[in-house]
Design an enzyme around this catalytic site. Structure first.
Site, PDB file in Angstrom:
ATOM      1  NE  ARG A  46      -2.268  -1.344   3.480  1.00  0.00           N
ATOM      2  CZ  ARG A  46      -2.624  -2.436   4.210  1.00  0.00           C
ATOM      3  NH1 ARG A  46      -4.026  -2.249   4.390  1.00  0.00           N
ATOM      4  NH2 ARG A  46      -2.213  -2.791   5.408  1.00  0.00           N
ATOM      5  CE  LYS A 207      -3.076 -20.767  10.542  1.00  0.00           C
ATOM      6  NZ  LYS A 207      -2.538 -20.403  11.414  1.00  0.00           N
TER       7      LYS A 207
HETATM    8  P1  NAP Z   1       0.973  -7.762   6.902  1.00  0.00           P
HETATM    9  O1  NAP Z   1       1.969  -7.809   7.805  1.00  0.00           O
HETATM   10  O2  NAP Z   1      -0.229  -7.281   7.753  1.00  0.00           O
HETATM   11  O3  NAP Z   1       1.218  -7.641   5.340  1.00  0.00           O
HETATM   12  C1  NAP Z   1      -0.120  -6.952   4.026  1.00  0.00           C
HETATM   13  C2  NAP Z   1       0.245  -6.785   3.791  1.00  0.00           C
HETATM   14  O4  NAP Z   1       0.237  -6.204   2.416  1.00  0.00           O
HETATM   15  C3  NAP Z   1       1.708  -5.127   3.353  1.00  0.00           C
HETATM   16  O5  NAP Z   1       2.970  -5.180   2.571  1.00  0.00           O
HETATM   17  C4  NAP Z   1       0.089  -4.449   3.235  1.00  0.00           C
HETATM   18  O6  NAP Z   1       0.998  -3.084   2.391  1.00  0.00           O
HETATM   19  C5  NAP Z   1       0.426  -4.733   1.693  1.00  0.00           C
HETATM   20  N1  NAP Z   1      -1.519  -4.710   1.467  1.00  0.00           N
HETATM   21  C6  NAP Z   1      -2.157  -4.443   2.098  1.00  0.00           C
HETATM   22  N2  NAP Z   1      -3.122  -4.762   1.664  1.00  0.00           N
HETATM   23  C7  NAP Z   1      -2.706  -4.566   0.598  1.00  0.00           C
HETATM   24  C8  NAP Z   1      -3.649  -3.429  -0.743  1.00  0.00           C
HETATM   25  N3  NAP Z   1      -5.424  -3.362  -1.148  1.00  0.00           N
HETATM   26  N4  NAP Z   1      -3.011  -3.646  -1.906  1.00  0.00           N
HETATM   27  C9  NAP Z   1      -2.054  -3.944  -1.898  1.00  0.00           C
HETATM   28  N5  NAP Z   1      -0.943  -3.963  -1.069  1.00  0.00           N
HETATM   29  C10 NAP Z   1      -1.142  -4.042   0.337  1.00  0.00           C
HETATM   30  O7  NAP Z   1       0.740  -9.670   6.237  1.00  0.00           O
HETATM   31  P2  NAP Z   1       1.001 -10.466   7.171  1.00  0.00           P
HETATM   32  O8  NAP Z   1       2.044 -11.758   7.973  1.00  0.00           O
HETATM   33  O9  NAP Z   1       2.632 -10.444   6.404  1.00  0.00           O
HETATM   34  O10 NAP Z   1       0.968 -11.731   6.230  1.00  0.00           O
HETATM   35  C11 NAP Z   1       0.192 -12.318   4.486  1.00  0.00           C
HETATM   36  C12 NAP Z   1      -0.632 -13.119   4.443  1.00  0.00           C
HETATM   37  O11 NAP Z   1       0.257 -14.063   4.712  1.00  0.00           O
HETATM   38  C13 NAP Z   1      -1.936 -12.991   5.297  1.00  0.00           C
HETATM   39  O12 NAP Z   1      -2.631 -13.904   4.259  1.00  0.00           O
HETATM   40  C14 NAP Z   1      -1.512 -13.993   6.392  1.00  0.00           C
HETATM   41  O13 NAP Z   1      -2.906 -14.379   7.051  1.00  0.00           O
HETATM   42  C15 NAP Z   1      -0.395 -15.520   5.909  1.00  0.00           C
HETATM   43  N6  NAP Z   1       0.239 -15.838   6.820  1.00  0.00           N
HETATM   44  C16 NAP Z   1       0.446 -14.697   7.916  1.00  0.00           C
HETATM   45  C17 NAP Z   1       2.088 -15.284   8.991  1.00  0.00           C
HETATM   46  C18 NAP Z   1       2.730 -14.588   9.806  1.00  0.00           C
HETATM   47  O14 NAP Z   1       2.731 -15.326  10.401  1.00  0.00           O
HETATM   48  N7  NAP Z   1       2.680 -13.699   9.660  1.00  0.00           N
HETATM   49  C19 NAP Z   1       2.141 -16.798   9.144  1.00  0.00           C
HETATM   50  C20 NAP Z   1       1.409 -17.220   7.962  1.00  0.00           C
HETATM   51  C21 NAP Z   1       0.273 -16.996   6.975  1.00  0.00           C
HETATM   52  P3  NAP Z   1       1.538  -2.371   3.340  1.00  0.00           P
HETATM   53  O15 NAP Z   1       2.754  -2.619   4.035  1.00  0.00           O
HETATM   54  O16 NAP Z   1       1.769  -1.071   3.199  1.00  0.00           O
HETATM   55  O17 NAP Z   1       0.513  -1.887   4.400  1.00  0.00           O
HETATM   56  N1  HSE Z   2      -2.249 -15.288  12.747  1.00  0.00           N
HETATM   57  C1  HSE Z   2      -1.413 -17.053  12.450  1.00  0.00           C
HETATM   58  C2  HSE Z   2      -1.037 -17.518  14.100  1.00  0.00           C
HETATM   59  C3  HSE Z   2      -1.048 -17.002  11.400  1.00  0.00           C
HETATM   60  O1  HSE Z   2      -1.343 -17.047  14.512  1.00  0.00           O
HETATM   61  O2  HSE Z   2      -0.989 -19.392  13.822  1.00  0.00           O
HETATM   62  C4  HSE Z   2      -0.216 -18.155  11.051  1.00  0.00           C
HETATM   63  O3  HSE Z   2      -0.964 -19.050   9.894  1.00  0.00           O
END
Ligand code: NAP
Ligand code: HSE
Length: 440
Positions: A46, A207
């Site tokens: 974003r 999941k």
């Molecule tokens: P996050 O930190 O919130 O990052 C989301 C990213 O997407 C940010 O860079 C954000 O931009 C961008 N974004 C959001 N809305 C957007 C839009 N409309 N257009 C363009 N870019 C957009 O999320 P995350 O933790 O990395 O998670 C990402 C995915 O992985 C999710 O599906 C989550 O469920 C999955 N996941 C996460 C984890 C974990 O431990 N975090 C583990 C397993 C799976 P900005 O940075 O500019 O705001």
């Molecule tokens: N929010 C998720 C968790 C990220 O805490 O397990 C990993 O899928």
């Protein structure tokens, strides 16, 4: 040498930024493994100005991730935006429609649109890879899809949400409040953008839906899942669990039963000495019961940038090596439509904590309602607060006290009916707490 696999990354948050860092330091190994290097061509998020601790100058920046998804410059789109709909859905749909492979960590998206997206991918001859969508760094998708063809799975269960396990562990071990632990989980990048998905059990359900489909060869059916989260778990429940020889974990369980596939997510009392009870903090664990391998358990980091990015990079490396599998392990038209086993028929032990009015006949009234539903009690424990005990030594004031029942195996329907009657009888001062027990 074969031309590089050209990658576009949509989403540069916790996971996206870690993917870029890992690809930078591991590209040589990925290249050796696949016989082809991986080149990140384009990125999108974003806010272009945000400091992410990575140099984005070598990449083409897209303000709109959907434009990145249709860019002719990429072979593979890595979706790390998140959310079942909106930008994430559009990115994946556009990428597949344009013949690009997709790698995603988005379980909410797959739980809701997995079947339709798998059909689209099949029709376009491209793949969707999603190792990072379940249990962070644990290779559970690969295990279910590639390592167990000689097995019929009968049950699969585990701790699938790092945030909840982290919260429950710290509340129990450090006496911190729910909110303090959740705040830390968010600061460490474990929680979803909307943490309600974690604490109310929906993330675990997404999941579980994916794992159930892979384990049983069935169409993904997230709506069939019975879901309860951990927000109602109190320090008193954690203390009672300890006193009774249990620990509380948020489990996802999928089991083939006589009536169909039972899928449920709820806080669970597990024996304190069991292996799953030892899994603490952000760590996840998945156990698969199957006929040939018997019992297989995988344990590892369930959330966090690097652990999750490790799984994303594994999918990218597979694509570079030309390894691609159907999304749910087989073509969509070969997936079974499994009947749903109703939760009311679930059978097991229960922990029931009632806040009763401390007066004569209350325990007898509770026991009568249990007996009417044919529920046998394994133990009963009554706890008065120290203040109540000092002020009312004869126990006639009716001040609220905790009455904890542990039942032998009973059906969900009978437990619900007994608890409803006890509430109607006016025997309790607060809503009852019911936690299912899983003994093995
Ligand atoms: P996050 O930190 O919130 O990052 C989301 C990213 O997407 C940010 O860079 C954000 O931009 C961008 N974004 C959001 N809305 C957007 C839009 N409309 N257009 C363009 N870019 C957009 O999320 P995350 O933790 O990395 O998670 C990402 C995915 O992985 C999710 O599906 C989550 O469920 C999955 N996941 C996460 C984890 C974990 O431990 N975090 C583990 C397993 C799976 P900005 O940075 O500019 O705001
Ligand atoms: N929010 C998720 C968790 C990220 O805490 O397990 C990993 O899928």
């Amino acid at each position: 040498m074969t031309r590089p696999l050209k990658v576009g990354i949509a989403g540069l948050g916790t996971v996206g930024a870690s993917v870029i860092r890992i690809l930078e330091r591991r590209n040589e190994t990925v290249t050796q493994r696949g016989g082809r290097s991986v080149e990140v061509m384009a990125v999108s998020a974003r806010d272009k100005a945000k400091d992410r601790g990575i140099d984005l100058s070598p990449f083409t920046w897209f303000d709109d991730p959907v434009d990145l998804a249709r860019s002719a410059d990429v072979d593979c789109v890595v979706e790390l935006v998140g959310g079942a709909d909106g930008a994430a859905f559009e990115v994946v749909q556009t990428a597949l429609s344009h013949g690009r492979h997709v790698v995603t960590a988005n379980k909410a998206l797959l739980a809701k649109h997995g079947l339709a997206l798998a059909k689209l991918a099949e029709s376009k001859g491209v793949s969707i890879s999603f190792e990072a969508s379940v249990a962070g760094g644990i290779p559970i998708i690969k295990t279910l899809r590639e390592a167990l063809p000689g097995n019929e799975v009968s049950r699969l269960y585990g701790i699938l949400n790092g945030t909840c396990n982290y919260i429950l562990s710290r509340m129990e071990l450090e006496g911190l409040t729910f909110q303090e632990c959740l705040k830390d989980a968010q600061r460490l990048g474990y929680a979803e953008a909307d943490p309600t998905f974690d604490v109310e059990g929906f993330d675990t359900a997404h999941k579980l839906a994916i794992l159930t489909s892979l384990a049983f060869g069935t169409e993904i059916d997230a709506e069939a899942i019975y879901v309860e989260g951990i927000s109602s778990i109190t320090p008193l429940d954690l203390a009672m669990a300890k006193e009774l020889g249990f620990r509380i974990k948020l489990l996802g369980v999928a089991e083939r039963t006589d009536t169909g596939i039972e899928q449920r997510v709820h806080p669970t009392m597990v024996p304190r000495t069991s292996s799953i009870a030892q899994v603490m903090g952000v760590t996840n664990a998945v156990t698969i019961d199957a006929d040939a391998v018997r019992e297989l358990t995988l344990i590892g980091p369930g959330a966090g940038g690097d652990a999750t990015a490790s799984a994303v990079v594994a999918d990218i490396a597979d694509l570079a090596a030309g390894v691609a599998q159907p999304l749910f392990g087989k073509p969509v038209d070969q997936l079974e439509k499994a009947p749903r086993a109703p939760m009311q028929r679930h059978e097991g032990g229960y922990y029931i904590r009632l806040t009763v009015h401390d007066r004569p006949g209350v325990a007898a009234g509770v026991a009568t309602r249990m007996a009417e539903e044919d529920i046998s009690l394994e133990s009963i424990l009554q706890k008065r607060s120290e203040i109540a005990a000092t002020q009312d030594p004869h126990g006639r004031s009716g001040a609220p006290v905790s009455l904890v029942l542990i039942t032998y195996a009973a059906t969900e329907a009978s437990i619900r009916s007994a608890v409803e009657k006890i509430s109607r009888d006016g025997l309790i001062a607060e809503p009852p707490q019911v936690i299912r027990i899983e003994r093995d």
